[in-house]
Design a protein around this motif. Sequence first.
Motif, PDB file in Angstrom:
ATOM      1  N   HIS A  51       0.831  -1.208   0.000  1.00 46.58           N
ATOM      2  CA  HIS A  51       0.000   0.000   0.000  1.00 46.58           C
ATOM      3  C   HIS A  51       0.860   1.252   0.000  1.00 46.58           C
ATOM      4  N   TRP A  52       1.898   1.284   0.845  1.00 45.59           N
ATOM      5  CA  TRP A  52       2.785   2.447   0.894  1.00 45.59           C
ATOM      6  C   TRP A  52       3.611   2.560  -0.383  1.00 45.59           C
ATOM      7  N   ASP A  53       3.979   1.388  -0.949  1.00 50.03           N
ATOM      8  CA  ASP A  53       4.794   1.440  -2.179  1.00 50.03           C
ATOM      9  C   ASP A  53       4.015   2.056  -3.345  1.00 50.03           C
ATOM     10  N   SER A  54       2.694   1.885  -3.345  1.00 49.88           N
ATOM     11  CA  SER A  54       1.883   2.395  -4.448  1.00 49.88           C
ATOM     12  C   SER A  54       1.351   3.804  -4.208  1.00 49.88           C
ATOM     13  N   ASN A  55       1.688   4.428  -3.075  1.00 55.74           N
ATOM     14  CA  ASN A  55       1.239   5.787  -2.768  1.00 55.74           C
ATOM     15  C   ASN A  55       2.434   6.681  -2.478  1.00 55.74           C
ATOM     16  N   VAL A  56       2.247   7.969  -2.716  1.00 52.97           N
ATOM     17  CA  VAL A  56       3.344   8.920  -2.491  1.00 52.97           C
ATOM     18  C   VAL A  56       3.594   9.129  -1.002  1.00 52.97           C
ATOM     19  N   SER A  57       2.503   9.254  -0.236  1.00 51.23           N
ATOM     20  CA  SER A  57       2.633   9.491   1.201  1.00 51.23           C
ATOM     21  C   SER A  57       2.358   8.225   1.982  1.00 51.23           C
ATOM     22  N   CYS A  58       2.864   8.186   3.214  1.00 53.30           N
ATOM     23  CA  CYS A  58       2.609   7.054   4.106  1.00 53.30           C
ATOM     24  C   CYS A  58       1.514   7.467   5.073  1.00 53.30           C
ATOM     25  N   HIS A  59       0.427   6.727   5.060  1.00 56.56           N
ATOM     26  CA  HIS A  59      -0.672   7.015   5.955  1.00 56.56           C
ATOM     27  C   HIS A  59      -1.374   5.714   6.304  1.00 56.56           C
ATOM     28  N   CYS A  60      -2.184   5.780   7.366  1.00 53.08           N
ATOM     29  CA  CYS A  60      -2.934   4.586   7.775  1.00 53.08           C
ATOM     30  C   CYS A  60      -4.172   4.468   6.872  1.00 53.08           C
ATOM     31  N   PRO A  61      -4.365   3.315   6.228  1.00 49.41           N
ATOM     32  CA  PRO A  61      -5.531   3.146   5.350  1.00 49.41           C
ATOM     33  C   PRO A  61      -6.853   3.291   6.075  1.00 49.41           C
ATOM     34  N   ASN A  62      -6.855   3.079   7.403  1.00 48.34           N
ATOM     35  CA  ASN A  62      -8.123   3.133   8.137  1.00 48.34           C
ATOM     36  C   ASN A  62      -8.435   4.545   8.638  1.00 48.34           C
ATOM     37  N   CYS A  63      -7.500   5.140   9.422  1.00 49.95           N
ATOM     38  CA  CYS A  63      -7.777   6.446  10.025  1.00 49.95           C
ATOM     39  C   CYS A  63      -7.135   7.609   9.274  1.00 49.95           C
ATOM     40  N   LYS A  64      -6.345   7.310   8.229  1.00 49.40           N
ATOM     41  CA  LYS A  64      -5.714   8.301   7.364  1.00 49.40           C
ATOM     42  C   LYS A  64      -4.636   9.122   8.089  1.00 49.40           C
ATOM     43  N   GLU A  65      -4.153   8.668   9.247  1.00 47.32           N
ATOM     44  CA  GLU A  65      -3.076   9.393   9.946  1.00 47.32           C
ATOM     45  C   GLU A  65      -1.817   9.361   9.095  1.00 47.32           C
ATOM     46  N   MET A  66      -1.173  10.538   8.940  1.00 46.00           N
ATOM     47  CA  MET A  66      -0.003  10.664   8.108  1.00 46.00           C
ATOM     48  C   MET A  66       1.260  10.437   8.931  1.00 46.00           C
ATOM     49  N   PRO A  71       7.161   4.237   8.945  1.00 45.92           N
ATOM     50  CA  PRO A  71       7.435   3.559  10.223  1.00 45.92           C
ATOM     51  C   PRO A  71       8.150   2.233  10.013  1.00 45.92           C
ATOM     52  N   GLN A  72       8.962   1.895  10.987  1.00 46.95           N
ATOM     53  CA  GLN A  72       9.589   0.569  10.989  1.00 46.95           C
ATOM     54  C   GLN A  72       8.540  -0.452  11.432  1.00 46.95           C
ATOM     55  N   LEU A  73       8.364  -1.492  10.646  1.00 45.10           N
ATOM     56  CA  LEU A  73       7.311  -2.474  10.911  1.00 45.10           C
ATOM     57  C   LEU A  73       7.874  -3.686  11.604  1.00 45.10           C
ATOM     58  N   LYS A  74       7.231  -4.058  12.673  1.00 48.32           N
ATOM     59  CA  LYS A  74       7.616  -5.269  13.391  1.00 48.32           C
ATOM     60  C   LYS A  74       6.383  -6.146  13.579  1.00 48.32           C
ATOM     61  N   ILE A  75       6.585  -7.450  13.411  1.00 50.42           N
ATOM     62  CA  ILE A  75       5.469  -8.393  13.506  1.00 50.42           C
ATOM     63  C   ILE A  75       4.997  -8.470  14.942  1.00 50.42           C
ATOM     64  N   ASN A  76       3.688  -8.364  15.127  1.00 51.53           N
ATOM     65  CA  ASN A  76       3.064  -8.491  16.434  1.00 51.53           C
ATOM     66  C   ASN A  76       2.854  -9.969  16.686  1.00 51.53           C
ATOM     67  N   THR A  77       3.725 -10.567  17.466  1.00 47.80           N
ATOM     68  CA  THR A  77       3.702 -12.030  17.654  1.00 47.80           C
ATOM     69  C   THR A  77       2.440 -12.484  18.354  1.00 47.80           C
ATOM     70  N   PHE A  78       1.906 -11.675  19.247  1.00 47.00           N
ATOM     71  CA  PHE A  78       0.697 -12.079  19.963  1.00 47.00           C
ATOM     72  C   PHE A  78      -0.484 -12.210  18.992  1.00 47.00           C
ATOM     73  N   ILE A  79      -0.673 -11.161  18.159  1.00 46.58           N
ATOM     74  CA  ILE A  79      -1.792 -11.214  17.190  1.00 46.58           C
ATOM     75  C   ILE A  79      -1.550 -12.329  16.180  1.00 46.58           C
ATOM     76  N   LYS A  80      -0.270 -12.525  15.807  1.00 48.67           N
ATOM     77  CA  LYS A  80       0.048 -13.583  14.841  1.00 48.67           C
ATOM     78  C   LYS A  80      -0.346 -14.943  15.388  1.00 48.67           C
ATOM     79  N   GLU A  81      -0.007 -15.199  16.694  1.00 46.74           N
ATOM     80  CA  GLU A  81      -0.358 -16.489  17.298  1.00 46.74           C
ATOM     81  C   GLU A  81      -1.867 -16.635  17.428  1.00 46.74           C
ATOM     82  N   MET A  82      -2.532 -15.554  17.857  1.00 48.25           N
ATOM     83  CA  MET A  82      -3.990 -15.614  17.977  1.00 48.25           C
ATOM     84  C   MET A  82      -4.643 -15.891  16.610  1.00 48.25           C
ATOM     85  N   ALA A  83      -4.130 -15.225  15.557  1.00 48.43           N
ATOM     86  CA  ALA A  83      -4.673 -15.442  14.209  1.00 48.43           C
ATOM     87  C   ALA A  83      -4.424 -16.878  13.741  1.00 48.43           C
ATOM     88  N   ALA A  84      -3.248 -17.414  14.093  1.00 46.44           N
ATOM     89  CA  ALA A  84      -2.923 -18.789  13.699  1.00 46.44           C
ATOM     90  C   ALA A  84      -3.866 -19.770  14.377  1.00 46.44           C
TER      91      ALA A  84
END
Length: 551
Positions: A51-66, A71-84
């Motif tokens: 999503h960020w690669d295809s847009n000029v600015s970096c923003h949250c797709p949900n709340c549009k915060e710029m 941001p540096q992205l790190k995997i949320n292990t808790f949500i990952k385990e819950m999703a698994a």
Amino acid sequence: MLWFPEVVEMSAASCLLTEDQFLCSICLDVFTDPVALSCGHNFCQNCITEHWDSNVSCHCPNCKEMFSTRPQLKINTFIKEMAAQFRQSAQQKSSSSSSERQVSKPGEVPCDVCTGTKVKALKSCLVCLVSYCETHLEPHQTVPRLQRHQLMDPVENLEERMCIKHDKLLEMFCRNDQRCVCMMCTILGHKTHDVVPLKEECEGKKAKLGKREAEIQQMIQKRRVKIEELKHSVELSDENADREIAEGVGVFNALMETAERKLNLLINSIKEKQREMEKQAEGFIRELEQEISELEKRRAEVEQLSRSEDHLQLLQNFTSLNAAPPTKDWTEVRVHPPSYEGTVVRAVKQLEETISEQMKKLFEAELKRVQQYEVDVTLDPDTASPWLILSDDGKQVYDSDVRKDLPENPGRFDWCNNVFSKQSFSSGRFYYEVQVKGKTDWDLGVARESIKRKGKIKLSPQNGFWTIWLRNENEYEACADPSVHLSLQSGPEKVGAFVDYEEGLVSFYDVDAAALIYSFTGCSFTEKIYPIFNPGFTSVPLIISPVSHNK
């Protein structure tokens, strides 16, 4: 992609969690390698990166915060385990319930989400481009943002509903180019074109299809009527064939019985003559044998007397024995074999007369049948030779010996004394009668529309004519190739012409004698044909006569 609408019991958390809590808002699937932004929203790592690669600015797709920097992205292990855990639980429940659902059959659209056994899809989503069974369709019925997706009856190859150029849903229709386009196409390549939503265009197309359906239904109905018509024709043909066969069998049986009866009479007549001759001969033979017996007796007495030594006896009996015994003079007696000359000929002649009588009855019946196809024929002055005179009612034509000054007409005969009828025929059967009484020459028949009309014309089927003619008062011919001389017992005073277009038959009748004059068979009619008349070079007219049905 996998969809899991069930509410899964998470034993480790001792609470109820819904699939909505484990869905990435970008791919709308259960999280894969989830990452959390500083605004608190979670996404799949690949989804937010793309999503960020295809847009000029970096923003949250949900709340549009710029974000000023990515941001540096790190995997949320808790949500990952819950999703698994959610994914595994949903897969087990989906697998256990798949046997209870309707398995897709060949030709049916399978669910794209089911693993293992594919269940029949209930709907296809035009946003997700995925087909769902009843179970996996539930998120689109319960999740608010999924409820806005457009669903339709299941179809295959949903990717074909995407614009190849812009990878967007084909949801508009360009009337200029007559093809489906996406929203990007309407802004770019089709900006000045008449573009409408698919639904609007479909409504117009449906109206046309409704009209077309009505037309097709009408065509179907016409063809059903034609089928019934053809079936009725077959039934009539069967009835006619059965009637003709029965009539033919009756006629031929009668002829065979007559022939057999005539043959028996012939044989009996010959045998009777033979018996009479044999009887006469036997009578003569008996008389001769009786005389021979008497002569043999006298010969024996004479012989005995001639050897006698008794002179007295010889002299006493000489006179009686020397006289010849009374006998018949057989010199002129003859037994003449009966004469059979002419016997067979006379018998055959009688049979021929019987057959002729039967033939006359058949021709009378046939003439009555073809007369049922009588048509009203009138002469066409626009085709008449300039030498001809036509009556006002168009029923009579004769030669005038004076050439009229008429306007040039490509359909007019200019050299031959021919004239067409106004009526043409390209199917079916028709019959008309022409009075030829008192004429010494004439031509009658039918001809193709495309025949030669200028200059000299040779009458023959190859040239498009099926005609007969009279020349020199008593020379009748069928204008075939070569021509056929017609031996008629007497000249007809009224000629009937019958045509069966489909059968390729042209027959001519002597109406008064109820006799067939000649038939052209196997004719090939591929265009309009017209009755044609030529009154010859006499002032006695050819007269188109009404048919008399009183005979």
